[in-house]
Design a protein around this motif. Structure first.
Motif, PDB file in Angstrom:
ATOM      1  N   UNK A 145       0.831  -1.209   0.000  1.00 55.79           N
ATOM      2  CA  UNK A 145       0.000   0.000   0.000  1.00 55.79           C
ATOM      3  C   UNK A 145       0.867   1.261   0.000  1.00 55.79           C
ATOM      4  N   UNK A 146       1.890   1.274   0.841  1.00 52.58           N
ATOM      5  CA  UNK A 146       2.748   2.455   0.923  1.00 52.58           C
ATOM      6  C   UNK A 146       3.532   2.671  -0.374  1.00 52.58           C
ATOM      7  N   UNK A 147       3.969   1.584  -0.995  1.00 49.59           N
ATOM      8  CA  UNK A 147       4.709   1.713  -2.257  1.00 49.59           C
ATOM      9  C   UNK A 147       3.807   2.303  -3.333  1.00 49.59           C
ATOM     10  N   UNK A 148       2.590   1.801  -3.448  1.00 53.35           N
ATOM     11  CA  UNK A 148       1.678   2.305  -4.481  1.00 53.35           C
ATOM     12  C   UNK A 148       1.314   3.770  -4.245  1.00 53.35           C
ATOM     13  N   UNK A 149       1.052   4.130  -2.991  1.00 57.54           N
ATOM     14  CA  UNK A 149       0.697   5.530  -2.728  1.00 57.54           C
ATOM     15  C   UNK A 149       1.928   6.442  -2.866  1.00 57.54           C
ATOM     16  N   UNK A 150       3.117   5.934  -2.549  1.00 54.98           N
ATOM     17  CA  UNK A 150       4.332   6.740  -2.734  1.00 54.98           C
ATOM     18  C   UNK A 150       4.593   6.961  -4.219  1.00 54.98           C
ATOM     19  N   UNK A 151       4.313   5.967  -5.035  1.00 55.34           N
ATOM     20  CA  UNK A 151       4.474   6.124  -6.490  1.00 55.34           C
ATOM     21  C   UNK A 151       3.504   7.181  -7.011  1.00 55.34           C
ATOM     22  N   UNK A 152       2.266   7.148  -6.498  1.00 57.35           N
ATOM     23  CA  UNK A 152       1.285   8.157  -6.919  1.00 57.35           C
ATOM     24  C   UNK A 152       1.723   9.554  -6.491  1.00 57.35           C
ATOM     25  N   UNK A 153       2.252   9.670  -5.267  1.00 59.66           N
ATOM     26  CA  UNK A 153       2.748  10.966  -4.791  1.00 59.66           C
ATOM     27  C   UNK A 153       3.842  11.494  -5.709  1.00 59.66           C
ATOM     28  N   UNK A 154       4.732  10.608  -6.093  1.00 52.40           N
ATOM     29  CA  UNK A 154       5.851  11.015  -6.945  1.00 52.40           C
ATOM     30  C   UNK A 154       5.349  11.484  -8.304  1.00 52.40           C
ATOM     31  N   UNK A 155       4.383  10.775  -8.887  1.00 50.85           N
ATOM     32  CA  UNK A 155       3.837  11.161 -10.196  1.00 50.85           C
ATOM     33  C   UNK A 155       3.120  12.504 -10.143  1.00 50.85           C
TER      34      UNK A 155
END
Length: 179
Positions: A145-155
């Motif tokens: 969950x944290x990886x997916x939301x961190x990827x979204x934050x970065x994008x």
């Protein structure tokens, strides 16, 4: 007419006695090294200084370092610390300071290792994400969950709130050399 040759005034046996004493520059370097050693030990904290089994006057001088803030007073006090450090064998102090530096290096290396892991996960390394998921099934879902939301934050260019949370979670996981 031949010129008279001057007598050889240089008599090498007069200079056979070699002075093996260190130069003044070397003595100054040694003095500065002892001052730095004292300052490094004092920087480790009062508890470490008190537990170091130092002579009483050295311990008092090292504990006083943090209280002195004026530049010239601090410089003079460090000279005094260097003078006191010359009065006893400093191998124990060197070992304490070296152990602290090595501990710091180990913590820094661990910090960088976790940063690389986080960057790999956020960068899109799904194989590595699956490895972590398999190794830590109890935390696997939270990591994902944290990886997916961190990827979204970065994008989206948002502040890295979840990337920080991912770093904290990776730091809490049992150490495994995955990099």
């Amino acid at each position: 007419m031949k010129k008279k040759q001057k007598r050889d005034l240089y008599a090498p046996e007069e200079f056979d006695e070699v002075n093996d004493a260190p130069s003044r520059s070397q003595l100054k370097r040694d003095m500065h090294e002892l001052q730095q050693l004292g300052e490094d030990l004092a920087a480790l904290g009062d508890r470490v200084v008190k537990e170091s089994d130092l002579p009483g006057d050295v311990e008092k001088a090292l504990l006083l370092i943090k209280k002195i803030t004026k530049h010239e007073a601090r410089r003079r006090h460090m000279q005094y610390v260097g003078k006191l450090m010359r009065t006893f064998d400093t191998t124990q102090v060197r070992e304490i300071v070296e152990a602290a530096k090595q501990g710091h290096d180990v913590r820094t290396a661990e910090f960088h290792r976790i940063e690389v892991m986080r960057d790999r996960l956020i960068g899109g390394d799904d194989d590595f994400l699956q490895e972590l998921f398999d190794q830590h099934p109890e935390q696997g879902q939270r990591i994902r969950q944290l990886v997916l939301s961190a990827r979204r934050e970065k994008l989206k260019g948002k502040p890295p709130k979840d990337a920080r949370a991912l770093f904290k979670l990776l730091r809490l996981l049992p150490s495994s050399e995955e990099i």
